[in-house]
Design an enzyme around this catalytic site. Sequence first.
Site, PDB file in Angstrom:
ATOM      1  N   HIS A 153       0.870  -1.083  -0.037  1.00 11.28           N
ATOM      2  CA  HIS A 153      -0.093  -0.064   0.064  1.00 11.28           C
ATOM      3  C   HIS A 153       0.771   1.334  -0.089  1.00 11.28           C
ATOM      4  O   HIS A 153       1.666   1.296   1.012  1.00 11.28           O
ATOM      5  CB  HIS A 153      -0.965   0.096   1.129  1.00 11.28           C
ATOM      6  CG  HIS A 153      -1.798   1.142   1.304  1.00 11.28           C
ATOM      7  ND1 HIS A 153      -2.020   1.687   2.541  1.00 11.28           N
ATOM      8  CD2 HIS A 153      -2.394   1.922   0.445  1.00 11.28           C
ATOM      9  CE1 HIS A 153      -3.100   2.768   2.095  1.00 11.28           C
ATOM     10  NE2 HIS A 153      -3.143   2.761   0.939  1.00 11.28           N
ATOM     11  N   ASP A 163      -5.031   3.417  -4.989  1.00 14.53           N
ATOM     12  CA  ASP A 163      -5.028   4.135  -3.530  1.00 14.53           C
ATOM     13  C   ASP A 163      -6.093   4.991  -3.273  1.00 14.53           C
ATOM     14  O   ASP A 163      -5.999   6.029  -3.838  1.00 14.53           O
ATOM     15  CB  ASP A 163      -3.572   4.652  -2.942  1.00 14.53           C
ATOM     16  CG  ASP A 163      -3.483   4.907  -1.680  1.00 14.53           C
ATOM     17  OD1 ASP A 163      -4.595   4.892  -0.840  1.00 14.53           O
ATOM     18  OD2 ASP A 163      -2.580   5.244  -1.081  1.00 14.53           O
ATOM     19  N   TYR A 188      10.045  12.617 -13.302  1.00 14.68           N
ATOM     20  CA  TYR A 188      11.360  11.629 -13.125  1.00 14.68           C
ATOM     21  C   TYR A 188      11.511  11.541 -11.756  1.00 14.68           C
ATOM     22  O   TYR A 188      11.736  10.398 -11.426  1.00 14.68           O
ATOM     23  CB  TYR A 188      12.421  12.401 -13.880  1.00 14.68           C
ATOM     24  CG  TYR A 188      12.115  12.472 -15.554  1.00 14.68           C
ATOM     25  CD1 TYR A 188      11.292  11.884 -16.222  1.00 14.68           C
ATOM     26  CD2 TYR A 188      13.096  13.340 -16.024  1.00 14.68           C
ATOM     27  CE1 TYR A 188      11.341  11.881 -17.603  1.00 14.68           C
ATOM     28  CE2 TYR A 188      13.046  13.471 -17.488  1.00 14.68           C
ATOM     29  CZ  TYR A 188      11.999  12.711 -18.192  1.00 14.68           C
ATOM     30  OH  TYR A 188      11.985  12.678 -19.626  1.00 14.68           O
ATOM     31  N   TYR A 222       4.533  11.581 -24.307  1.00 15.74           N
ATOM     32  CA  TYR A 222       3.791  11.868 -22.984  1.00 15.74           C
ATOM     33  C   TYR A 222       2.639  10.938 -22.418  1.00 15.74           C
ATOM     34  O   TYR A 222       1.612  10.935 -21.790  1.00 15.74           O
ATOM     35  CB  TYR A 222       2.944  13.250 -22.882  1.00 15.74           C
ATOM     36  CG  TYR A 222       3.779  14.209 -23.024  1.00 15.74           C
ATOM     37  CD1 TYR A 222       4.545  14.837 -21.924  1.00 15.74           C
ATOM     38  CD2 TYR A 222       4.199  14.950 -24.426  1.00 15.74           C
ATOM     39  CE1 TYR A 222       5.423  15.774 -21.945  1.00 15.74           C
ATOM     40  CE2 TYR A 222       5.061  15.923 -24.477  1.00 15.74           C
ATOM     41  CZ  TYR A 222       5.554  16.399 -23.275  1.00 15.74           C
ATOM     42  OH  TYR A 222       6.703  17.484 -23.330  1.00 15.74           O
TER      43      TYR A 222
END
Length: 149
Positions: free
Chosen positions: A22, A68, A117, A135
């Site tokens: 998690h 999440d 990054y 992208y």
Amino acid sequence: MLKGIHPLLNADVLYALRAMGHGDDLIVADTNFPSDSVARQTVFGEVLRIDADAATAIAAILSVYPLDTFVDDAAARMEIVGAPKEIPPVQKEVQKVIDKAEGRKWPMISIERYAFYERARQAYCVIQTHERRFYGCFAFRKGVIAPEA
């Protein structure tokens, strides 16, 4: 082949997705992303591959990977340099995949290129796809599966 498991989810990818906990980040990258050099700095330490375009790869991943629900940045996209609010077709396709997998609208946040990054270097692992459009880079934070699920 495994019953009920998307065939694009190879053994290495399944191992990494299962090993993540998690809050761990998964990066799904296009062919131009510096996947190998960035992956060497991740927890997993090597680049993984799914031989498909970004939307197809992410659909396979999200068939087993919970996002999440405790954070606002569980799904993210790399911003276009000089046009951060512009959303290219590859990102629109992935947004549809996320919404379908989650059964509701789940907007991605945008992350500036160099900040992306940095998030990628801190990730658990990087999966490089065959996506050639610019992208086609995304970050997904792993959620939990409830005991009754």
